[in-house]
Motif scaffolding. Structure first.
Motif, PDB file in Angstrom:
ATOM      1  N   UNK A  18       0.816  -1.263   0.091  1.00 18.19           N
ATOM      2  CA  UNK A  18       0.053  -0.030   0.029  1.00 18.19           C
ATOM      3  C   UNK A  18       0.806   1.313   0.113  1.00 18.19           C
ATOM      4  N   UNK A  19       2.213   1.082   0.237  1.00 17.74           N
ATOM      5  CA  UNK A  19       3.172   2.212   0.309  1.00 17.74           C
ATOM      6  C   UNK A  19       3.066   2.973  -1.171  1.00 17.74           C
ATOM      7  N   UNK A  20       3.566   4.237  -0.984  1.00 20.08           N
ATOM      8  CA  UNK A  20       3.671   5.224  -2.189  1.00 20.08           C
ATOM      9  C   UNK A  20       5.249   5.007  -2.715  1.00 20.08           C
ATOM     10  N   UNK A  21       5.531   5.864  -3.548  1.00 15.88           N
ATOM     11  CA  UNK A  21       7.125   5.599  -4.133  1.00 15.88           C
ATOM     12  C   UNK A  21       7.918   6.360  -3.059  1.00 15.88           C
ATOM     13  N   UNK A  22       7.572   7.334  -2.127  1.00 15.26           N
ATOM     14  CA  UNK A  22       8.480   7.838  -1.329  1.00 15.26           C
ATOM     15  C   UNK A  22       8.733   6.975  -0.275  1.00 15.26           C
ATOM     16  N   UNK A  23       7.526   6.116   0.126  1.00 13.97           N
ATOM     17  CA  UNK A  23       7.897   5.112   1.220  1.00 13.97           C
ATOM     18  C   UNK A  23       8.813   3.802   0.742  1.00 13.97           C
ATOM     19  N   UNK A  24       8.521   3.602  -0.642  1.00 10.49           N
ATOM     20  CA  UNK A  24       9.429   2.670  -1.163  1.00 10.49           C
ATOM     21  C   UNK A  24      10.668   3.190  -1.177  1.00 10.49           C
ATOM     22  N   UNK A  25      11.175   4.464  -1.640  1.00  9.33           N
ATOM     23  CA  UNK A  25      12.345   5.146  -1.661  1.00  9.33           C
ATOM     24  C   UNK A  25      13.084   5.244  -0.384  1.00  9.33           C
ATOM     25  N   UNK A  26      12.421   5.298   0.817  1.00  7.88           N
ATOM     26  CA  UNK A  26      13.080   5.034   2.214  1.00  7.88           C
ATOM     27  C   UNK A  26      13.251   3.855   2.481  1.00  7.88           C
ATOM     28  N   UNK A  27      12.540   2.959   2.185  1.00  5.88           N
ATOM     29  CA  UNK A  27      12.633   1.457   2.406  1.00  5.88           C
ATOM     30  C   UNK A  27      13.967   1.166   1.827  1.00  5.88           C
ATOM     31  N   UNK A 152       9.828   8.238   7.426  1.00  5.80           N
ATOM     32  CA  UNK A 152       8.661   7.181   6.949  1.00  5.80           C
ATOM     33  C   UNK A 152       7.494   6.794   7.765  1.00  5.80           C
ATOM     34  N   UNK A 153       7.558   6.816   9.025  1.00  6.19           N
ATOM     35  CA  UNK A 153       6.538   6.708   9.883  1.00  6.19           C
ATOM     36  C   UNK A 153       5.682   7.826   9.588  1.00  6.19           C
ATOM     37  N   UNK A 154       6.129   8.909   9.898  1.00  4.29           N
ATOM     38  CA  UNK A 154       5.206  10.240   9.734  1.00  4.29           C
ATOM     39  C   UNK A 154       4.444  10.357   8.433  1.00  4.29           C
ATOM     40  N   UNK A 155       5.375  10.156   7.198  1.00  5.10           N
ATOM     41  CA  UNK A 155       4.693  10.106   6.076  1.00  5.10           C
ATOM     42  C   UNK A 155       3.603   8.935   5.883  1.00  5.10           C
ATOM     43  N   UNK A 156       3.776   7.706   6.488  1.00  4.96           N
ATOM     44  CA  UNK A 156       2.633   6.879   6.629  1.00  4.96           C
ATOM     45  C   UNK A 156       1.387   6.977   7.411  1.00  4.96           C
ATOM     46  N   UNK A 180      -0.393   1.594  12.946  1.00  2.35           N
ATOM     47  CA  UNK A 180       0.570   0.605  13.480  1.00  2.35           C
ATOM     48  C   UNK A 180       1.401   0.017  12.389  1.00  2.35           C
ATOM     49  N   UNK A 181       0.859  -0.008  11.105  1.00  3.43           N
ATOM     50  CA  UNK A 181       1.893  -0.414  10.006  1.00  3.43           C
ATOM     51  C   UNK A 181       2.669   0.782   9.700  1.00  3.43           C
ATOM     52  N   UNK A 182       2.455   1.830  10.075  1.00  2.48           N
ATOM     53  CA  UNK A 182       3.211   3.058   9.520  1.00  2.48           C
ATOM     54  C   UNK A 182       4.561   2.891  10.576  1.00  2.48           C
ATOM     55  N   UNK A 183       4.241   2.589  11.728  1.00  3.38           N
ATOM     56  CA  UNK A 183       5.119   2.342  12.928  1.00  3.38           C
ATOM     57  C   UNK A 183       6.366   1.348  12.401  1.00  3.38           C
ATOM     58  N   UNK A 184       6.229   0.498  11.282  1.00  4.90           N
ATOM     59  CA  UNK A 184       7.208  -0.456  11.011  1.00  4.90           C
ATOM     60  C   UNK A 184       8.387   0.193  10.604  1.00  4.90           C
TER      61      UNK A 184
END
Length: 251
Positions: A18-27, A152-156, A180-184
């Motif tokens: 479900x994450x967007x491109x920014x979250x994937x970039x941070x991962x 990434x958590x704040x963005x999620x 809770x998922x965002x806290x991952x």
């Protein structure tokens, strides 16, 4: 209205999907940081273990040698494998170069003691740089990884709240799952930072301990070498006339 997500469907896989491109970039950044951290930890740990083993063998041979000539023969046969043998190699080379100096080069200026001091100082500086390899990277990862995960958590959480607001349902079961998922991301940031912090502290302590021992050995070696250089008879009988540089082996 969007259908509610079953709690069993929540987790890391669902968050990534479900994450967007920014979250994937941070991962991806956290993954690269983790790979670099373990790439430094494993080889450096093995190298430090070998270096200590080689240092113990060399010091035992050095203090039981009949003279500096025997130490020079040992270095030519076994090579340079630790800071102590590297320091001794520079000392022997300096003694050989000083006996054959012409006085036409700036590096040959100064007294015998100054010549040896410069050579030993160069060796210690080189060993310091070698022992500090990777420390800056580990410190940077240790300090930045938690903030990458927090971002990434704040963005999620922001996107989770936006989606919850659009769904029109603000019940606890609708909020707890996405948040809770965002806290991952924060957990992943800490998982990357903690090994980097521990490795940095361990390697930095090992470096300080090794350099402290090398510094003490340098004073003893300087006493032997400076005495040999000033006493021509001892130089001829103790230090080899032609000292061939041994092959430098990686620690």
């Amino acid at each position: 209205m969007e259908t509610a997500t079953h709690p069993a469907q929540l987790g890391l896989a669902h968050f990534i999907a479900q994450a967007d491109m920014l979250a994937h970039f941070l991962l991806a950044i956290l993954l690269v940081m983790s790979v670099i951290t373990w790439y430094l930890i494993v080889p450096k740990s093995i190298a430090n273990w070998r270096m200590k083993k080689n240092a113990q063998a060399f010091l035992e041979r050095f203090w039981n040698a009949s003279g500096l000539a025997a130490v020079g023969d040992y270095l030519q046969k076994n090579g340079i494998n630790d800071p102590f043998s590297h320091l001794t190699h520079h000392g022997l080379k300096a003694a050989e170069q000083f006996r054959g100096k012409t006085g036409a080069r700036l590096i040959e200026s100064g007294s015998e003691d100054e010549f040896l001091t410069r050579a030993l100082r160069r060796a210690i500086n080189q060993d310091t740089a070698r022992l500090e390899y990777g420390h800056t990277m580990l410190a940077s990862i240790a300090s930045s990884a938690p903030f990458v995960g927090l971002f990434g958590t704040v963005w999620g959480i922001y996107h989770a709240l936006v989606n919850i607001g659009m769904s029109g349902s603000g019940s606890l079961d609708q909020v707890a799952g996405p948040v809770g998922e965002a806290l991952i991301m924060t957990a992943l940031g800490l998982a990357v930072a903690i090994p980097a912090v521990l490795a940095y502290n361990f390697f930095n302590r090992a470096k300080r301990q090794m350099l402290s021992e090398v510094d003490g050995f340098a004073h003893d070696l300087f006493a032997f070498m400076s005495t040999g250089v000033r006493n021509n008879t001892r130089v001829d009988n103790d230090v080899p006339r032609v000292y061939v540089a041994p092959a430098v082996r990686s620690a």
